[in-house]
Design a protein around this motif. Structure first.
Motif, PDB file in Angstrom:
ATOM      1  N   ARG A 214       0.824  -1.218   0.000  1.00  0.00           N
ATOM      2  CA  ARG A 214       0.000   0.000   0.000  1.00  0.00           C
ATOM      3  C   ARG A 214       0.853   1.261   0.000  1.00  0.00           C
ATOM      4  N   ALA A 215       1.916   1.267   0.798  1.00  0.00           N
ATOM      5  CA  ALA A 215       2.764   2.454   0.864  1.00  0.00           C
ATOM      6  C   ALA A 215       3.404   2.752  -0.482  1.00  0.00           C
ATOM      7  N   VAL A 216       3.800   1.674  -1.206  1.00  0.00           N
ATOM      8  CA  VAL A 216       4.416   1.868  -2.520  1.00  0.00           C
ATOM      9  C   VAL A 216       3.374   2.365  -3.517  1.00  0.00           C
ATOM     10  N   ARG A 217       2.139   1.784  -3.448  1.00  0.00           N
ATOM     11  CA  ARG A 217       1.074   2.244  -4.348  1.00  0.00           C
ATOM     12  C   ARG A 217       0.802   3.729  -4.142  1.00  0.00           C
ATOM     13  N   GLU A 218       0.735   4.135  -2.906  1.00  0.00           N
ATOM     14  CA  GLU A 218       0.458   5.542  -2.627  1.00  0.00           C
ATOM     15  C   GLU A 218       1.593   6.435  -3.111  1.00  0.00           C
ATOM     16  N   ARG A 219       2.837   5.957  -2.930  1.00  0.00           N
ATOM     17  CA  ARG A 219       3.974   6.755  -3.384  1.00  0.00           C
ATOM     18  C   ARG A 219       3.984   6.889  -4.897  1.00  0.00           C
ATOM     19  N   GLN A 220       3.701   5.788  -5.609  1.00  0.00           N
ATOM     20  CA  GLN A 220       3.683   5.850  -7.067  1.00  0.00           C
ATOM     21  C   GLN A 220       2.509   6.678  -7.572  1.00  0.00           C
ATOM     22  N   ALA A 221       1.362   6.556  -6.922  1.00  0.00           N
ATOM     23  CA  ALA A 221       0.207   7.352  -7.324  1.00  0.00           C
ATOM     24  C   ALA A 221       0.505   8.829  -7.138  1.00  0.00           C
ATOM     25  N   SER A 222       1.173   9.145  -6.033  1.00  0.00           N
ATOM     26  CA  SER A 222       1.533  10.535  -5.777  1.00  0.00           C
ATOM     27  C   SER A 222       2.491  11.058  -6.837  1.00  0.00           C
ATOM     28  N   ALA A 223       3.437  10.198  -7.254  1.00  0.00           N
ATOM     29  CA  ALA A 223       4.406  10.610  -8.279  1.00  0.00           C
ATOM     30  C   ALA A 223       3.710  10.843  -9.622  1.00  0.00           C
ATOM     31  N   ARG A 224       2.683  10.002  -9.925  1.00  0.00           N
ATOM     32  CA  ARG A 224       1.957  10.187 -11.193  1.00  0.00           C
ATOM     33  C   ARG A 224       1.113  11.449 -11.179  1.00  0.00           C
ATOM     34  N   LEU A 225       0.571  11.776 -10.030  1.00  0.00           N
ATOM     35  CA  LEU A 225      -0.321  12.927  -9.948  1.00  0.00           C
ATOM     36  C   LEU A 225       0.433  14.246  -9.836  1.00  0.00           C
ATOM     37  N   ARG A 226       1.691  14.197  -9.420  1.00  0.00           N
ATOM     38  CA  ARG A 226       2.420  15.428  -9.191  1.00  0.00           C
ATOM     39  C   ARG A 226       2.518  16.314 -10.433  1.00  0.00           C
ATOM     40  N   PRO A 227       2.893  15.780 -11.615  1.00  0.00           N
ATOM     41  CA  PRO A 227       2.952  16.654 -12.804  1.00  0.00           C
ATOM     42  C   PRO A 227       1.603  17.293 -13.121  1.00  0.00           C
ATOM     43  N   CYS A 228       0.515  16.523 -12.949  1.00  0.00           N
ATOM     44  CA  CYS A 228      -0.811  17.071 -13.215  1.00  0.00           C
ATOM     45  C   CYS A 228      -1.120  18.208 -12.265  1.00  0.00           C
TER      46      CYS A 228
END
Length: 264
Positions: A214-228
């Motif tokens: 879960r922690a990795v999913r949240e970190r990757q999701a955060s990284a994907r959303l950051r540029p947006c």
């Protein structure tokens, strides 16, 4: 320590180990802790029934929970259902045991009922060829006769009693080798920094699926959303244009005289 993936079983699975296999209980506990929906039972402690009887009780209890069956006396084989049975029905047997009537069964099919049970065999310097070797071999025979799958863990670190695999191939009773004890590849068992890889390989051999932590999913999701999010930031409002200077009409001196000259 957070790993990238967590392994899990869709339904409860049980690891079975023998006291005649020194070191296996610790390895099985580590493996069970790394895979969701997996538990561990050590068979053969002082005062407990024989390995075959204890195995029957564990498998029987598991079937009772899974199928709602009341398990009585009898062979573990009476509790097995084929993997590819078209249909099956529960019927009583002598002694109060229950079994699945087989319909449409192909020869050599693997039982569904025991697919969730795995006997772990840990290969280190104490396995087979020593004083407990024949007792362990007998336990493995009981598990194989019951249709329980065998998960081989091969110790690879010298401080934990590692020996070459060829050593175990030669000292293992010939009947177990012929019956396919080593047909499935053994999982190299490491400790320390490589333990994560060993547990992942063993979990996959058991049929476990993996999901991202879960922690990795949240970190990757955060990284994907950051540029947006950065693109969505409101641009600063442009500065207002400088006000035009106030226009003041000044009388043109001499305009009257210029007009008079033009008229003349």
């Amino acid at each position: 320590m957070i790993t990238d993936f967590k392994y899990f079983m869709e339904s409860p699975h049980k690891l079975i180990t023998s006291v005649n296999n020194p070191g296996v209980a610790e390895a099985a506990e580590e493996l069970a802790a790394s895979v969701t929906n997996v538990s561990h039972s050590l068979i053969g402690a002082s005062g407990e029934p024989t390995f075959a009887k204890a195995l029957h009780n564990i498998v029987g209890d598991g079937l009772g929970l899974k199928y709602g069956l009341r398990v009585g006396n009898g062979s573990v084989r009476h509790l097995l259902a084929p993997a590819n049975a078209v249909s099956s029905a529960v019927s009583p047997t002598r002694g109060g045991a229950v079994h699945k009537e087989r319909k449409g069964v192909a020869a050599g099919s693997r039982p569904v009922a025991v697919a969730n049970f795995h006997m772990v065999v840990y290969l280190n310097e104490h396995a087979f060829g020593h004083e407990l070797g024949e007792a362990l071999a007998s336990n493995v025979r009981d598990a194989m006769a019951a249709g329980v799958s065998i998960l081989i863990l091969h110790e690879r670190e010298a401080e934990h009693g590692a020996l070459p695999f060829e050593h175990f191939y030669h000292i293992t009773p010939e009947d177990l080798v012929r019956r396919g004890l080593y047909r499935q590849l053994a999982t190299p068992w490491y400790h320390g920094q490589h333990a994560r890889v060993s547990r992942a390989v063993a979990a996959s051999a058991m049929g476990a699926s993996r999901k991202m932590h879960r922690a990795v999913r949240e970190r990757q999701a955060s990284a994907r959303l950051r540029p947006c999010a950065e693109d969505a930031k409101v641009a600063p409002a442009p500065q207002a244009e400088a006000a035009l200077p106030e226009m003041v009409v000044q009388p043109i001196s001499g305009l009257a005289s210029l007009s008079a000259t033009a008229a003349a």
